[in-house]
Design a protein around this motif. Structure first.
Motif, PDB file in Angstrom:
ATOM      1  N   GLY A 258     -33.507 -18.988 -46.458  1.00  0.00           N
ATOM      2  CA  GLY A 258     -33.495 -18.830 -47.900  1.00  0.00           C
ATOM      3  C   GLY A 258     -33.769 -17.404 -48.309  1.00  0.00           C
ATOM      4  O   GLY A 258     -34.323 -16.610 -47.538  1.00  0.00           O
ATOM      5  N   GLY A 259     -33.384 -17.081 -49.514  1.00  0.00           N
ATOM      6  CA  GLY A 259     -33.618 -15.739 -50.030  1.00  0.00           C
ATOM      7  C   GLY A 259     -35.084 -15.397 -50.162  1.00  0.00           C
ATOM      8  O   GLY A 259     -35.480 -14.244 -50.098  1.00  0.00           O
ATOM      9  N   LEU A 260     -35.934 -16.408 -50.332  1.00  0.00           N
ATOM     10  CA  LEU A 260     -37.383 -16.209 -50.419  1.00  0.00           C
ATOM     11  C   LEU A 260     -38.089 -16.838 -49.229  1.00  0.00           C
ATOM     12  O   LEU A 260     -38.917 -16.202 -48.590  1.00  0.00           O
ATOM     13  CB  LEU A 260     -37.923 -16.811 -51.718  1.00  0.00           C
ATOM     14  N   VAL A 261     -37.752 -18.099 -48.933  1.00  0.00           N
ATOM     15  CA  VAL A 261     -38.434 -18.851 -47.878  1.00  0.00           C
ATOM     16  C   VAL A 261     -37.393 -19.563 -47.026  1.00  0.00           C
ATOM     17  O   VAL A 261     -36.481 -20.203 -47.560  1.00  0.00           O
ATOM     18  CB  VAL A 261     -39.386 -19.909 -48.496  1.00  0.00           C
ATOM     19  N   GLY A 262     -37.549 -19.476 -45.716  1.00  0.00           N
ATOM     20  CA  GLY A 262     -36.643 -20.195 -44.826  1.00  0.00           C
ATOM     21  C   GLY A 262     -36.904 -21.683 -44.831  1.00  0.00           C
ATOM     22  O   GLY A 262     -35.991 -22.484 -44.983  1.00  0.00           O
ATOM     23  N   SER A 263     -38.191 -22.074 -44.674  1.00  0.00           N
ATOM     24  CA  SER A 263     -38.524 -23.494 -44.576  1.00  0.00           C
ATOM     25  C   SER A 263     -39.902 -23.757 -45.154  1.00  0.00           C
ATOM     26  O   SER A 263     -40.855 -23.046 -44.844  1.00  0.00           O
ATOM     27  CB  SER A 263     -38.487 -23.925 -43.101  1.00  0.00           C
ATOM     28  N   VAL A 264     -39.988 -24.784 -45.996  1.00  0.00           N
ATOM     29  CA  VAL A 264     -41.261 -25.264 -46.520  1.00  0.00           C
ATOM     30  C   VAL A 264     -41.320 -26.747 -46.189  1.00  0.00           C
ATOM     31  O   VAL A 264     -40.520 -27.531 -46.685  1.00  0.00           O
ATOM     32  CB  VAL A 264     -41.370 -25.075 -48.048  1.00  0.00           C
ATOM     33  N   SER A 265     -42.249 -27.136 -45.311  1.00  0.00           N
ATOM     34  CA  SER A 265     -42.292 -28.537 -44.903  1.00  0.00           C
ATOM     35  C   SER A 265     -43.690 -29.137 -45.014  1.00  0.00           C
ATOM     36  O   SER A 265     -44.009 -30.105 -44.359  1.00  0.00           O
ATOM     37  CB  SER A 265     -41.759 -28.695 -43.481  1.00  0.00           C
ATOM     38  N   ALA A 266     -44.517 -28.572 -45.848  1.00  0.00           N
ATOM     39  CA  ALA A 266     -45.835 -29.129 -46.128  1.00  0.00           C
ATOM     40  C   ALA A 266     -45.964 -29.278 -47.630  1.00  0.00           C
ATOM     41  O   ALA A 266     -45.316 -28.561 -48.388  1.00  0.00           O
ATOM     42  CB  ALA A 266     -46.924 -28.203 -45.601  1.00  0.00           C
ATOM     43  N   THR A 267     -46.769 -30.210 -48.078  1.00  0.00           N
ATOM     44  CA  THR A 267     -46.955 -30.397 -49.507  1.00  0.00           C
ATOM     45  C   THR A 267     -47.468 -29.100 -50.105  1.00  0.00           C
ATOM     46  O   THR A 267     -48.544 -28.617 -49.748  1.00  0.00           O
ATOM     47  CB  THR A 267     -47.942 -31.552 -49.772  1.00  0.00           C
ATOM     48  N   SER A 268     -46.664 -28.509 -50.995  1.00  0.00           N
ATOM     49  CA  SER A 268     -47.033 -27.229 -51.585  1.00  0.00           C
ATOM     50  C   SER A 268     -46.280 -27.014 -52.894  1.00  0.00           C
ATOM     51  O   SER A 268     -45.408 -27.800 -53.261  1.00  0.00           O
ATOM     52  CB  SER A 268     -46.760 -26.086 -50.603  1.00  0.00           C
ATOM     53  N   THR A 269     -46.631 -25.917 -53.564  1.00  0.00           N
ATOM     54  CA  THR A 269     -46.019 -25.571 -54.844  1.00  0.00           C
ATOM     55  C   THR A 269     -45.612 -24.105 -54.831  1.00  0.00           C
ATOM     56  O   THR A 269     -46.372 -23.251 -54.376  1.00  0.00           O
ATOM     57  CB  THR A 269     -47.002 -25.809 -56.007  1.00  0.00           C
ATOM     58  N   ILE A 270     -44.420 -23.833 -55.341  1.00  0.00           N
ATOM     59  CA  ILE A 270     -43.960 -22.463 -55.569  1.00  0.00           C
ATOM     60  C   ILE A 270     -43.622 -22.362 -57.049  1.00  0.00           C
ATOM     61  O   ILE A 270     -42.832 -23.149 -57.567  1.00  0.00           O
ATOM     62  CB  ILE A 270     -42.733 -22.116 -54.710  1.00  0.00           C
ATOM     63  N   ARG A 271     -44.231 -21.388 -57.725  1.00  0.00           N
ATOM     64  CA  ARG A 271     -43.992 -21.162 -59.150  1.00  0.00           C
ATOM     65  C   ARG A 271     -43.582 -19.710 -59.366  1.00  0.00           C
ATOM     66  O   ARG A 271     -44.115 -18.808 -58.723  1.00  0.00           O
ATOM     67  CB  ARG A 271     -45.251 -21.418 -59.966  1.00  0.00           C
ATOM     68  N   ARG A 272     -42.691 -19.526 -60.316  1.00  0.00           N
ATOM     69  CA  ARG A 272     -42.275 -18.195 -60.762  1.00  0.00           C
ATOM     70  C   ARG A 272     -41.815 -17.316 -59.600  1.00  0.00           C
ATOM     71  O   ARG A 272     -42.341 -16.226 -59.366  1.00  0.00           O
ATOM     72  CB  ARG A 272     -43.390 -17.527 -61.546  1.00  0.00           C
ATOM     73  N   ALA A 273     -40.828 -17.798 -58.899  1.00  0.00           N
ATOM     74  CA  ALA A 273     -40.267 -17.067 -57.756  1.00  0.00           C
ATOM     75  C   ALA A 273     -38.806 -16.735 -58.028  1.00  0.00           C
ATOM     76  O   ALA A 273     -38.117 -17.449 -58.767  1.00  0.00           O
ATOM     77  CB  ALA A 273     -40.388 -17.899 -56.486  1.00  0.00           C
ATOM     78  N   SER A 274     -38.334 -15.654 -57.418  1.00  0.00           N
ATOM     79  CA  SER A 274     -36.930 -15.284 -57.575  1.00  0.00           C
ATOM     80  C   SER A 274     -36.421 -14.603 -56.319  1.00  0.00           C
ATOM     81  O   SER A 274     -37.181 -14.042 -55.539  1.00  0.00           O
ATOM     82  CB  SER A 274     -36.758 -14.352 -58.772  1.00  0.00           C
ATOM     83  N   ALA A 275     -35.108 -14.686 -56.150  1.00  0.00           N
ATOM     84  CA  ALA A 275     -34.422 -13.981 -55.072  1.00  0.00           C
ATOM     85  C   ALA A 275     -33.087 -13.512 -55.621  1.00  0.00           C
ATOM     86  O   ALA A 275     -32.382 -14.279 -56.289  1.00  0.00           O
ATOM     87  CB  ALA A 275     -34.216 -14.894 -53.866  1.00  0.00           C
ATOM     88  N   THR A 276     -32.753 -12.259 -55.351  1.00  0.00           N
ATOM     89  CA  THR A 276     -31.503 -11.708 -55.871  1.00  0.00           C
ATOM     90  C   THR A 276     -30.549 -11.260 -54.773  1.00  0.00           C
ATOM     91  O   THR A 276     -29.399 -10.941 -55.053  1.00  0.00           O
ATOM     92  CB  THR A 276     -31.782 -10.517 -56.813  1.00  0.00           C
ATOM     93  N   GLY A 277     -30.992 -11.247 -53.537  1.00  0.00           N
ATOM     94  CA  GLY A 277     -30.144 -10.820 -52.434  1.00  0.00           C
ATOM     95  C   GLY A 277     -29.260 -11.940 -51.915  1.00  0.00           C
ATOM     96  O   GLY A 277     -29.503 -13.116 -52.157  1.00  0.00           O
TER      97      GLY A 277
END
Length: 159
Positions: A1-20
């Protein structure tokens, strides 16, 4: 992913962006923001770059399992051999939701919102590039332009 490849645990991502741009010539599970999303809450985020690979390719998320996606958009082109979608490439199980989320239909005219599988979508849509550049497209879906978002060139951006 442009920001994260893999998220596989209960978690939260807020206010993130990727432009590449994100690509994998032989790989699976490519997303403009997140490649693999499992048990994640994703809010107020966007991806503007292109996403390309073999399968499970999404403008925002490549592969989703039980993800809650709210107030997001994907603006970049999506290319791949199979399971490719404007917002999500593949939804693997029930429990994934997309609320007030948008995906670019102009650059991805031959694709659906979700490539393979289904998610519960509420007030989400594929919209044109012109609509992504119009504030009312977002505010009609209750996006917060007072403290979170502002209009930029190419669409909404985080403050």
């Amino acid at each position: 992913g442009g920001l994260v490849g893999s998220v596989s645990a209960t978690s939260t991502i807020r206010r993130a962006s990727a432009t590449g741009n994100v690509s994998s010539e032989t790989g699976n599970t490519v997303g403009g923001l997140i490649g693999l999303c499992e048990n994640l809450t994703l809010q107020d985020s966007y991806a503007r770059g292109s996403a390309s690979g073999d399968q499970n390719i999404g403008g925002l998320v490549g592969h989703a399992t039980t993800c809650t996606i709210t107030r997001t958009y994907a603006a970049g082109a999506v290319t791949g051999n199979s399971d490719k979608g404007r917002l999500i490439g593949e939804v693997a199980s029930s429990g994934t939701t997309a609320t007030a989320s948008l995906a670019n239909s102009t650059v991805n005219s031959g694709l659906s919102f979700i490539g393979l599988g289904s998610a519960t979508t509420t007030n989400s849509a594929s919209v044109t590039s012109t609509q992504l550049n119009t504030e009312s497209t977002y505010t009609s879906r209750s996006w917060n332009f007072t403290t979170v978002w502002i209009m930029g060139t190419g669409g909404a951006v985080l403050r």
